[in-house]
Write a protein that holds these residues in place. Structure first.
Motif, short mmCIF file in Angstrom:
data_model
loop_
_atom_site.label_atom_id
_atom_site.label_comp_id
_atom_site.label_asym_id
_atom_site.label_seq_id
_atom_site.Cartn_x
_atom_site.Cartn_y
_atom_site.Cartn_z
N UNK A 24 2.59 -10.26 -1.85
CA UNK A 24 1.50 -10.40 -2.83
C UNK A 24 2.09 -10.64 -4.22
N UNK A 25 3.17 -9.95 -4.56
CA UNK A 25 3.69 -10.11 -5.93
C UNK A 25 4.43 -11.45 -6.10
N UNK A 71 -2.39 -2.18 -4.01
CA UNK A 71 -1.45 -2.70 -3.01
C UNK A 71 -0.03 -2.55 -3.52
N UNK A 72 0.86 -2.09 -2.65
CA UNK A 72 2.27 -1.98 -3.08
C UNK A 72 2.92 -3.37 -3.10
N UNK A 76 2.15 -1.84 1.90
CA UNK A 76 0.93 -1.17 2.36
C UNK A 76 -0.03 -0.88 1.21
N UNK A 77 -1.18 -0.31 1.58
CA UNK A 77 -2.20 0.00 0.57
C UNK A 77 -1.92 1.37 -0.03
N UNK A 78 -2.09 1.48 -1.36
CA UNK A 78 -1.89 2.77 -2.03
C UNK A 78 -3.23 3.42 -2.35
N UNK A 79 -4.32 2.68 -2.21
CA UNK A 79 -5.64 3.25 -2.49
C UNK A 79 -6.73 2.22 -2.27
N UNK A 134 5.26 -3.22 -9.44
CA UNK A 134 5.44 -2.34 -8.29
C UNK A 134 4.13 -2.08 -7.56
N UNK A 135 3.01 -2.22 -8.26
CA UNK A 135 1.71 -2.01 -7.61
C UNK A 135 0.68 -2.93 -8.27
N UNK A 136 -0.25 -3.43 -7.45
CA UNK A 136 -1.26 -4.36 -7.94
C UNK A 136 -2.63 -3.82 -7.57
N UNK A 137 -3.58 -3.86 -8.51
CA UNK A 137 -4.96 -3.54 -8.16
C UNK A 137 -5.72 -4.85 -8.03
N UNK A 138 -6.28 -5.09 -6.85
CA UNK A 138 -6.97 -6.35 -6.58
C UNK A 138 -8.47 -6.12 -6.51
N UNK A 139 -9.23 -7.05 -7.08
CA UNK A 139 -10.69 -7.01 -6.95
C UNK A 139 -11.06 -7.80 -5.69
N UNK A 140 -11.27 -7.08 -4.59
CA UNK A 140 -11.56 -7.74 -3.32
C UNK A 140 -13.06 -7.86 -3.12
#
Ligand SMILES: Cc1cc2nc3c(=O)[nH]c(=O)nc-3n(C[C@H](O)[C@H](O)[C@H](O)COP(=O)(O)OP(=O)(O)OC[C@H]3O[C@@H](n4cnc5c(N)ncnc54)[C@H](O)[C@@H]3O)c2cc1C
Length: 379
Positions: free
Chosen positions: A58-59, A27-28, A14-17, A118-124
């Protein structure tokens, strides 16, 4: 496959922020792309580009350097703005282009060797529609227009049926806000995507596996089965396809200018009919990548994927394709079949030594080593 411990992060999803103003989304790690696309759409956002399927996490997609089609787009790891990683010593580290940049470069396409992301920040990007134009073409026509279509199409993708001169060309155009067009009727999607692309293809492949001599004739039929269509849909619905037919695949990233000569070599190879292949060859293009272990690193890239039905008799296809691709400095997809070793791979990647230096620093005891990593990165 593992001979030891396998970490399953599917519970971390799920989304973390979400920052809708910048399009930055946290994204987790265990989130499957299918869920990510749905969650992004609810926020009015989308991935800038996607590969062919959405069942990976995603990972998993990032760690193996997954890419889509489009000469203006890098691989999925190039959309990563930041990562949270658990390192071999148990520390939890955030990294980005500004914070621990070397760790960031290695970990965003890390093959699982750097740590547990464990968590990824994506530029969407803001959600967008795509106009899909799909047309059967003669392979000769595709090759004649290749450079013009590669540079003049947002997302060019074509499937060539071996032993034939037929190809299915997909040209996808990103629409500006306010632009729209006809949607695909539900019956047509079912006919093309479920029945012809999956059920009929499975039957054709099974027949080919039992009677290999019939493969060229079957391919000729398959190459004409899908007819032209144009439709508009949200980006992820156009990029993602359903793949029910099981296959073995090897995919190579080569300089874009090598694609046409390599298709010529493959044509001559398949014309000899020593190895009969019943699934189409997929060709895509990508932008020069800056991610250290991206298969498109530093060059306009063409991707050539060769598939073999999973029940096909063992053949020399993988070795033969490998030999052809290596003549053109081909780099194999990290998550698909290949037999290259560290000594073959190191000269292909200008930042390979930097990657290995980060690995040595953050995992000196090789907590994350396995047979595959020993082969491709060394002890
Ligand atoms: C039908 C099909 C179509 C495909 N289409 C495309 C395509 O269009 N383009 C393309 O480029 N590729 C494509 N692929 C390849 C795909 O994107 C992946 O590279 C491959 O399937 C591995 O993803 P996975 O989810 O199975 O990952 P996993 O098997 O879960 O992960 C692969 C590896 O990544 C590492 N890893 C996973 N999660 C983490 C984590 N949290 N932290 C650190 N390391 C981690 C591990 O080393 C793991 O072994 C396709 C694959 C299939 C089966």
């Amino acid at each position: 496959m593992t001979d030891g411990v396998l970490l399953d992060l599917s519970g971390m999803c799920g989304l973390a922020g979400v920052d809708r103003a910048t399009g930055r989304v946290r994204v987790r790690a265990g989130t499957q792309l299918v869920d990510l696309n749905r969650l992004l759409a609810l926020q009015g956002l989308a991935m800038p580009n996607l590969g062919d399927i959405d069942r990976q996490t995603i990972t998993g997609a990032l760690a193996t350097g997954t890419h889509g089609a489009g000469a203006g787009f890098g691989c999925l790891p190039s959309f990563v703005a930041g990562l949270q990683v658990v390192l071999a010593d148990g520390s939890i580290v955030d990294c980005s282009a500004d914070e621990q940049p070397e760790l960031f470069e290695a970990a965003r396409l890390g093959l699982g060797a750097i740590g547990v992301v464990t968590e990824v920040e994506l530029a969407c990007v803001p959600a967008f529609l795509v106009r899909a134009q799909e047309r059967p073409e003669a392979l000769a026509t595709v090759l004649t227009h290749l450079e013009e279509w590669r540079t003049g199409t947002d997302h060019l993708d074509f499937y060539w049926f071996p032993h034939t001169d037929r190809a299915l060309v997909k040209r996808n155009t990103r629409l500006a806000p306010g632009q729209d067009g006809p949607r695909l009727a539900a019956w047509r999607r079912r006919l093309d995507d479920d029945i012809l692309s999956n059920n009929v293809l499975e039957a054709v492949c099974r027949t080919g596996a039992r009677y290999p001599a019939r493969i060229p004739a079957l391919n000729a039929v398959a190459g004409r089965a899908l007819s032209a269509r144009t439709y508009v849909a949200p980006s992820h619905e156009v990029f993602i396809t359903r793949r029910d037919v099981r296959f073995r695949e090897t995919e190579w990233a080569v300089p874009a200018a090598s694609v046409a000569p390599l298709i010529g070599e493959l044509q001559r190879y398949f014309a000899r009919r020593e190895t009969l292949v019943g699934l189409p060859i997929e060709v895509r293009f990508g932008a020069p990548d800056a991610v250290w272990l991206a298969t498109g690193y530093g060059r306009d890239t063409g991707y050539i994927a060769v598939h073999e039905y999973h029940r096909a008799r063992p053949s020399s296809l993988l070795a033969d394709v490998t030999a052809m691709m290596r003549e053109h400095a081909g780099r194999p997809h990290w998550g698909k079949l290949h037999e290259l070793r560290v000594e073959d791979l190191a000269p292909l990647y200008p930042r390979f030594a930097d990657f290995r230096a980060v690995r040595d620093r953050v995992d000196p005891a090789r907590v994350f080593a396995n047979d595959y990593l020993r082969r491709v990165l060394g002890e």
